[in-house]
Design an enzyme around this catalytic site. Structure first.
Site, PDB file in Angstrom:
ATOM      1  N   VAL A 103       0.828  -1.208   0.000  1.00 65.37           N
ATOM      2  CA  VAL A 103       0.000   0.000   0.000  1.00 65.37           C
ATOM      3  C   VAL A 103       0.858   1.252   0.000  1.00 65.37           C
ATOM      4  O   VAL A 103       0.538   2.242  -0.670  1.00 65.37           O
ATOM      5  CB  VAL A 103      -0.940  -0.023   1.220  1.00 65.37           C
ATOM      6  CG1 VAL A 103      -1.666   1.321   1.375  1.00 65.37           C
ATOM      7  CG2 VAL A 103      -1.951  -1.156   1.091  1.00 65.37           C
ATOM      8  N   ASP A 104       1.955   1.243   0.743  1.00 65.21           N
ATOM      9  CA  ASP A 104       2.789   2.441   0.865  1.00 65.21           C
ATOM     10  C   ASP A 104       3.355   2.856  -0.486  1.00 65.21           C
ATOM     11  O   ASP A 104       3.250   4.014  -0.900  1.00 65.21           O
ATOM     12  CB  ASP A 104       3.910   2.168   1.862  1.00 65.21           C
ATOM     13  CG  ASP A 104       4.335   3.420   2.610  1.00 65.21           C
ATOM     14  OD1 ASP A 104       3.553   4.383   2.667  1.00 65.21           O
ATOM     15  OD2 ASP A 104       5.439   3.429   3.171  1.00 65.21           O
ATOM     16  N   ASP A 105       3.979   1.911  -1.185  1.00 68.98           N
ATOM     17  CA  ASP A 105       4.504   2.217  -2.512  1.00 68.98           C
ATOM     18  C   ASP A 105       3.385   2.651  -3.452  1.00 68.98           C
ATOM     19  O   ASP A 105       3.543   3.605  -4.212  1.00 68.98           O
ATOM     20  CB  ASP A 105       5.210   0.995  -3.096  1.00 68.98           C
ATOM     21  CG  ASP A 105       6.649   0.903  -2.654  1.00 68.98           C
ATOM     22  OD1 ASP A 105       7.494   1.583  -3.251  1.00 68.98           O
ATOM     23  OD2 ASP A 105       6.928   0.168  -1.703  1.00 68.98           O
TER      24      ASP A 105
END
Length: 626
Positions: free
Chosen positions: A377-379
């Site tokens: 999710v972060d990327d």
């Protein structure tokens, strides 16, 4: 001084635009012809040490890396003979043991002064009996530690369905990919002795501890019973469990030969498959061993292995920095970077589907070149923010739409987001005697949740929408009394506070929380105008916001102030002066580790952080110069 600060408040620091221009040139010079950026991902010497030990266990030569690996390992040794987890860290016992053994494998005589010092440092910390489980496993592989002293994990765990505690999917993806092959390794208990003894690493009087597993309660009894079972001659169903694990492992090998795009599951998968009869010239083994070469770095500092590579993350951040610096969206460097990112989107399935609604389609991005099983999710959130800065072609719009659906589906039950999985929060895994090697779970975190909120807000989702309201409430509840937020993937409160303020401040829904965060940020500024925070803040909260100034952390603090609407104030101006004065050849030096793998256990020095974040902060600061 007051007059100077007043002028700085007006945005007239000389050299800010020149610093931005030099930083842009430096960044563009390092773009790959295919469009991506990827800075070195520096961790600690265990990556190189364990690579040497892997070669030794598999019976492979190390002649081509020997001199460089020795130079790297000895170059990182401290005056007391030890090695640490990060720059200026205290001595770490397990890291020191692994470096010592690797140097012996590379041919260094134990009588050398460097190894004598290391041996003394090891014994002063209690010797191998007090090492972490991973280090004990490496020693056991060579007969230098008894398998009786290694916690047991039965291969039969592979049969447990996701609803049953302690199934493979209860573990974070990085732990899952490591534990699966270790179930084979620990049950096989191999021993391939080295041509020298390591008995000198046992502190006299601790021999009895070598066969003892540190555990208490039900899991201590479970480990005891498991070891009794291991002594039996027949283990019904074990061969089938191992075959199932081999199938599971093989299905998760990536195109570049890696597992998960990271070192730990990679090396243990190679060992496990080899123990199950796979020869070194088998295609799977060959690809796995060859793929490691891509992660190697060699220069004046010696030969070393990266734990991972970060091209997707680095490329998204570079796009955002260049756009902040005023580069047009249609410029060739940005167009090539965007095309590369769009091609990297993962539309297939992976382990993340286990806890998602049936039929959920892919649409995320991974951190690495090849890690299609584990997008995160972060990327994905940061890539979308970068793509929104690009020319809005049909390809870009379609990629963003797929990502939006995927991130929404990855939200955990508490309304927040973790990195790789939904609802990966079953704390029972930390009761296992095996669980001493760092984060075993991937629960929602402040920084990932903030990036997801920032992404959805940029896509027009209102803060009171059912998708975002619980996430915003989660962030409000997670704010520390002093005003900061914890940083899971960056060191630490300086990073977490930047992420959350960047998400909340533009929404204008909680000015008090943001004001407290801005006040905290200004309060922890160093006298030299910069900001810093040591990795020690993960162990001791009193170190939150405390540390020598670094380029990346100074930039995060400036970006926090800018997001909060005070980016032209005295504190931010002092930060800008700090960065401008310390720029050299278009970039900045930063030996400190400001990235986080596992809080408290594993840290990262992203070599691009020292450049891309100062460029972002200075570009925005220079844009206020009328």
């Amino acid at each position: 001084m007051a007059d100077t600060l007043q002028r700085e408040h007006a945005g007239v620091i000389p050299g800010s635009r020149a610093a931005v221009s030099a930083a842009v040139d430096h960044l563009l010079e390092r773009q790959d012809a295919r469009g991506w950026w990827s800075g070195e991902l520096e961790t600690n010497v265990t990556m190189t040490s364990e690579h040497v030990l892997l070669l030794a266990f598999l019976g492979l030569p190390h002649d081509d890396i020997r001199d460089g690996a020795i130079r790297h390992l000895l170059g990182c040794q401290r005056e007391d003979g030890s090695w640490g987890l990060y720059h200026d860290a205290p001595a770490d016992l397990s890291t020191t043991i692994e470096a010592y053994v690797a140097l012996r494998v590379l041919g260094l005589d134990g009588a050398r002064p460097e190894l004598s010092q290391a041996r003394r440092a090891i014994l002063e910390q209690g010797g191998v009996a007090h090492a972490r489980v991973f280090t004990k496993i490496w020693l056991a592989l060579f007969g230098a530690y008894p398998w009786e002293g290694v916690p047991s994990m039965p291969p039969e765990l592979v049969w447990l369905p996701p609803r049953v505690p302690l199934n493979l999917y209860d573990f974070a993806c990085w732990a899952r990919g490591t534990i699966a092959p270790l179930l084979i390794v620990i049950s096989r208990r191999p021993c391939r002795p080295l041509p020298f003894s390591l008995a000198e690493l046992v502190l006299p009087g601790t021999e009895w501890r070598l066969r003892r597993v540190e555990a208490s309660g039900p899991f201590a009894w479970a480990d005891h019973l498991q070891k009794q079972y291991e002594r039996l001659r027949i283990h019904p169903g074990r061969s089938a469990a191992r075959r199932r694990l081999v199938k599971w492992i093989r299905a998760r090998q990536e195109a570049d030969g890696s597992w998960g795009g990271i070192q730990p599951p990679w090396v243990y998968s190679l060992i496990a498959l080899h123990l199950e009869g796979m020869p070194l010239d088998h295609e799977v083994m060959r690809r796995g061993l060859t793929g490691l070469d891509r992660f190697a770095v060699e220069d004046d500092g010696g030969w070393r292995l990266q734990a991972c590579m970060s091209p997707v993350w680095d490329t998204a951040l570079a796009i955002l920095a260049l756009r902040r610096a005023g580069m047009p969206a249609h410029a060739t460097p940005l167009r090539r970077a965007v095309e590369w990112l769009v091609d990297e989107q993962i539309v297939g399935g992976g382990d993340w589907q286990v806890r998602c609604a049936p039929g959920t389609e892919g649409g995320g991005w991974a951190f690495e070149f090849d890690n299609d099983i584990y997008p995160d999710v972060d990327d994905t959130a940061v890539v979308v923010l970068a793509l929104l800065e690009a020319e809005q072609t049909d390809e870009v719009r379609n990629a963003v739409a797929r990502a939006q659906r995927w991130v929404a589906a990855m939200r955990s039950s508490d309304g927040a987001w973790a990195a790789f999985d939904r609802d990966n929060v079953r704390q029972v895994v930390y009761s296992l005697p095996f669980a001493d090697f760092g984060a075993m779970l991937d629960p929602p975190s402040e920084d990932v949740t903030a990036h997801a909120i920032e992404m959805f807000s940029a896509l027009g989702v209102r803060p009171d929408a059912p998708l975002l309201a619980p996430a915003i409430a989660y962030l409000r509840g997670a704010q520390a009394p002093e005003g900061s937020w914890f940083g899971r993937w960056g060191v630490n409160h300086v990073y977490g506070t930047w992420c959350v303020v960047s998400a909340l401040a533009p929404l204008h829904i909680d000015d008090r929380a943001v004001s407290c965060a801005l006040a905290w940020t200004e309060r922890v500024q160093n006298h030299d105008g910069g900001w810093g925070e040591t990795c020690a803040s993960y162990r001791d909260p009193s170190f939150a916001g405390v540390g020598s100034s670094t380029a990346s952390q100074t930039a995060w603090a400036m970006l926090t102030l800018q997001a909060g609407g005070v980016g032209d104030g005295v504190a931010a101006s002092s930060g800008a002066r700090h960065l401008i004065d310390r720029q050299s050849a278009g970039t900045w030096e930063e030996p400190e580790h400001t990235g986080t793998g596992f809080p408290g256990d594993f840290y990262i020095n992203y070599h691009l952080y020292r450049h891309v974040f100062p460029l972002m902060a200075l570009a925005r600061y220079a844009s206020t110069d009328a």
